[in-house]
Design an enzyme around this catalytic site. Structure first.
Site: not given
Ligand code: NDP
Length: 337
Positions: A161, A189
């Site tokens: 941001d 955020h």
């Molecule tokens: P991303 O890598 O795109 O995003 C991951 C996180 O970052 C989300 O919570 C997202 O929030 C947040 N975020 C913060 N700032 C930003 C931004 N500017 N733009 C986009 N995202 C932002 O998500 P993916 O789905 O590609 O990957 C997530 C991974 O996490 C997957 O591989 C999944 O398996 C894993 N995962 C792990 C968990 C755990 O540790 N137990 C639980 C769930 C998923 P927002 O959703 O608000 O965009």
């Protein structure tokens, strides 16, 4: 030639799109600098393990001189073992029909155990950055489950941001981003965040002499706050590389210092920060985005930057949202006290 001992960097959600944009930059030395080798520990849920393993293969193929090792696991205990830096990226996204309480509950079930694992297994000087949303409250949950780690070691990312605000101001003023200083992102955020240029300068001149109030209220603030949605609309996918870039900026500045310039980060309003946070009327025990400088590896809140009445109202609303999230998580039994 690297001159320091390797630092273990743990990345959760490593198989996701932010992870993919982040890991190669860490391996190339952009997170901790060109003298520090890194051991990468990638944490994923079972469903994400193959993607993370694939990324690990590509990391090996990068033949990065600073990459000491890369390991993939679904065990938090293994992933945080000896961690000097922990980037908590993986989080449960909001899905259709999900209420806010469900989202907070699902993420508390992730960030509580990760906080405990950090408490028990990370290095004594661990630095934690939470990227996964709702980042401020997730950081608070993790911190509250890590009683032996000072609260100031848990931070939430508002650097994206901040960077967006700096870039918008630079474009408007037709200057390079390096000419802009003193931008602040206050609060959560989320859409209630307040990007504030009251103390910003452009080439040393107050920004408010260069841009008018109407542009600030009607263009600047909404553009910054809604940039994530704009990127999804234009790119067809959420911002990942710019989020990864901001995570790199946050940790690099934390470790290496900011000098006189300041930036924005979600930091605790308690502990060593309590007095500085109280000077802005902030209650203890939140993770709130504030103006910060880093020196000797610690963030310090920059004080004495009083907000005007408009900014003050925005900040209050964002802090009220943080308090609300904290109460909701407490009611669900995920915060002690
Ligand atoms: P991303 O890598 O795109 O995003 C991951 C996180 O970052 C989300 O919570 C997202 O929030 C947040 N975020 C913060 N700032 C930003 C931004 N500017 N733009 C986009 N995202 C932002 O998500 P993916 O789905 O590609 O990957 C997530 C991974 O996490 C997957 O591989 C999944 O398996 C894993 N995962 C792990 C968990 C755990 O540790 N137990 C639980 C769930 C998923 P927002 O959703 O608000 O965009």
């Amino acid at each position: 030639m690297p001159t320091r001992r390797p630092v273990t960097v743990t990345v959760t959600g490593a198989g996701g799109q932010i992870g993919y944009a982040l890991l190669f930059r860490i391996a190339s030395g952009q997170l901790l600098g060109p003298d520090t080798p890194v051991r990468l520990n990638l944490l994923e849920i079972p469903l994400g393990l193959r993607a993370a393993e694939g990324t690990a293969l590509e990391l090996i193929d990068g033949a990065f001189p600073l990459l000491d090792s890369v390991d993939v696991t679904d065990s938090a205990r293994t992933a945080f073992d000896g961690a000097g830096v922990a980037l908590l990226v993986g989080a449960r996204p909001r899905t259709a029909g999900m209420e806010r309480a469900d989202l907070l509950e699902a993420n508390a079930a992730i960030f509580g155990p990760q906080g405990r694992a950090i408490n028990e297994h990370a290095a004594s000087d661990v630095r934690v950055l939470v990227v996964g949303n709702p980042a401020n409250t997730n950081a608070l949950i993790a911190s509250s489950h890590a009683p032996d780690v000072p609260a100031e070691r848990f931070t939430a990312m508002t650097r994206l941001d901040h960077n967006r605000a700096v870039a918008q101001l630079a474009i408007k003023a037709e200057v390079p981003v390096t000419a802009v200083d003193g931008v602040i992102v206050w609060g959560n955020h989320s859409a209630t965040q307040y990007p504030d240029v009251s103390h910003a300068t452009v080439d040393g001149r107050p920004a408010r002499e260069i841009v008018d109030e109407r542009w600030l209220e009607e263009v600047f603030v909404p553009t910054v706050a809604r940039r994530g949605a704009e990127i999804i609309q234009v790119r067809g996918a959420s911002s990942a590389a710019s989020a990864a870039n901001a995570a790199i900026d946050h940790v690099y500045d934390w470790v290496n210092g900011t000098g006189d310039r300041f930036t924005s980060a979600g930091v605790t309003t308690g502990g060593v920060n309590a007095e500085a946070a109280a000077s802005y009327g902030l209650p203890d025990g939140l993770i709130c985005s504030l103006p910060v400088r880093s020196s000797r590896g610690e963030w310090q809140i920059v004080t004495g930057l009083d907000a005007d009445p408009v900014a003050h109202a925005h900040i209050e609303a964002s802090v009220a949202e943080l308090l609300d999230e904290r109460e909701a998580v407490r009611a669900l039994g995920h915060l002690p006290g």
